[in-house]
Motif scaffolding. Structure first.
Motif, short mmCIF file in Angstrom:
data_model
loop_
_atom_site.label_atom_id
_atom_site.label_comp_id
_atom_site.label_asym_id
_atom_site.label_seq_id
_atom_site.Cartn_x
_atom_site.Cartn_y
_atom_site.Cartn_z
N ARG A 62 50.51 46.21 35.90
CA ARG A 62 51.81 46.31 35.22
C ARG A 62 52.92 45.76 36.10
N LYS A 63 52.88 46.07 37.36
CA LYS A 63 53.89 45.57 38.29
C LYS A 63 53.82 44.06 38.40
N LEU A 64 52.61 43.51 38.43
CA LEU A 64 52.46 42.06 38.53
C LEU A 64 53.05 41.36 37.31
N TYR A 65 52.67 41.82 36.09
CA TYR A 65 53.16 41.18 34.88
C TYR A 65 54.68 41.30 34.78
N ASN A 66 55.19 42.46 35.12
CA ASN A 66 56.62 42.69 35.02
C ASN A 66 57.40 41.81 36.00
#
Length: 353
Positions: A62-66
């Motif tokens: 989630r952190k990567l995509y965000n």
């Protein structure tokens, strides 16, 4: 009655949340935000977020995509005011001292290109990157810096400038290098320079990015890239791992004026191209002279599915979303999407008109 997005933007197998009520709420939210609800891309991005949430990705994912989306969004904000200016990416080692010939060559070349109307993009660091931005000046520079635990820091020319962008991820940074450039130049460098140069060639060779000038520049009298070129010919080409026409996608030189001429000549008549259905539409500044079309059909028949189908054209209806290009001349051709080195030769021929 189907909504605008259902009737125009979404294909026969629509990309949706599979929940009609939720789909309509997305359209309503877009409309409330002042965004055209028929815009497929914004709609599908929001659908993707909801679909992703349903797949229960890890916190790290989630952190990567965000972060990736935020970095792409912010970079777009910085580059947008300069869309009307051509830009050249200059790569090279962060470790090159200011006393080296390569440093001076990078500085001089960037200065040449700014005088020719270009802006300069570098990785924002020291060495060759700092030299290029010193030559370009702060006003004409972009720095795409990468957050690293060592070595990479912003050079004095670009440090603190609004056009210095910090990236957490190499892939979002590299995407912006390629997306925003009109030419790519590599001065001597290490793994990063090799990676950026090879990726640019690979993307063009496979048709994933438009063909543009790619140059490997040595300091006058240097042989860093000459050795590299010999390796490509004696191993990759000799062993059949690449094709002879792939060498038209890039050039090696130690002559800064020749490098400048190579870039400027590429855009002398050629403007851009795009695929419309299965045809390639090349946009030109000037018309093709009488009699030249038949010669082009003959000389480039090897990359045409049907040479007779190469023809002059007015703007196609599918190009209506680019009204600022409507005045350009068109050459339509059934390009086989394999010989991009030969396509570069075709562009060079068109620039002779």
């Amino acid at each position: 009655m189907p909504s605008a997005i259902e009737s125009k933007a979404v294909p026969a197998a629509p990309y949706t949340t599979d929940n009609p009520v939720l789909d309509q709420k997305i359209r309503d939210l877009l409309k409330e935000a002042g965004i055209d609800p028929s815009s497929r891309e914004y709609y599908e991005m929001m659908v993707s977020v909801l679909k992703l949430a349903g797949q229960k990705p890890t916190r790290a994912d989630r952190k990567l995509y965000n972060q990736a989306l935020k970095e792409l969004r912010y970079a777009n904000k910085i580059f947008t005011p300069y869309r009307d200016r051509k830009k050249i990416c200059i790569f090279g080692s962060a470790r090159t001292p200011a006393k080296n010939r390569e440093y001076q060559a990078a500085r001089d070349f960037a200065e040449l290109m700014v005088k020719a109307g270009y802006m300069v993009i570098t990785g924002g660091g020291d060495g060759i990157m700092g030299a290029a931005q010193e030559g370009a000046g702060r006003e004409n520079s972009f720095g795409l810096n990468i957050n690293l635990p060592f070595e990479q820091r912003a050079n004095p020319t670009i440090d603190g400038d609004s056009k210095l962008i910090h990236f957490r991820y190499f892939f979002t940074r590299k995407l912006n290098f390629v997306k925003e450039s009109h030419a790519i130049v590599c001065f001597p460098g290490g793994f990063g320079t090799m990676d950026e140069g090879f990726e640019a060639i690979t993307l063009m060779q496979t048709g994933k990015t438009p063909v543009q000038p790619v140059l490997f520049i040595d300091a006058p009298g240097g042989n860093f890239w000459l050795t590299f070129e010999r390796y490509l010919r004696e191993h990759l080409l000799r062993d059949g791992l690449i094709s002879d026409y792939d060498f038209h996608l890039f050039k090696f030189t130690d002559d800064l004026r020749l490098a400048e001429k190579e870039i400027l000549a590429f855009y002398y008549n050629f403007h851009s191209y795009r695929f419309v259905d299965k045809e390639l539409v090349i946009r030109l500044q000037r018309p093709i002279p009488d009699g030249a079309l038949e010669r082009l059909r003959h000389d480039f028949a090897d990359i045409l599915a049907d040479p007779a189908a190469m023809r002059l054209s007015k703007p196609l209806p599918q190009e209506a979303n680019e009204p600022d290009l409507a005045h350009l001349h068109r050459l339509r051709l059934p390009f086989n999407q394999k010989g991009y080195g030969r396509l570069r030769q075709l562009i060079d021929r068109l620039n002779e008109f």
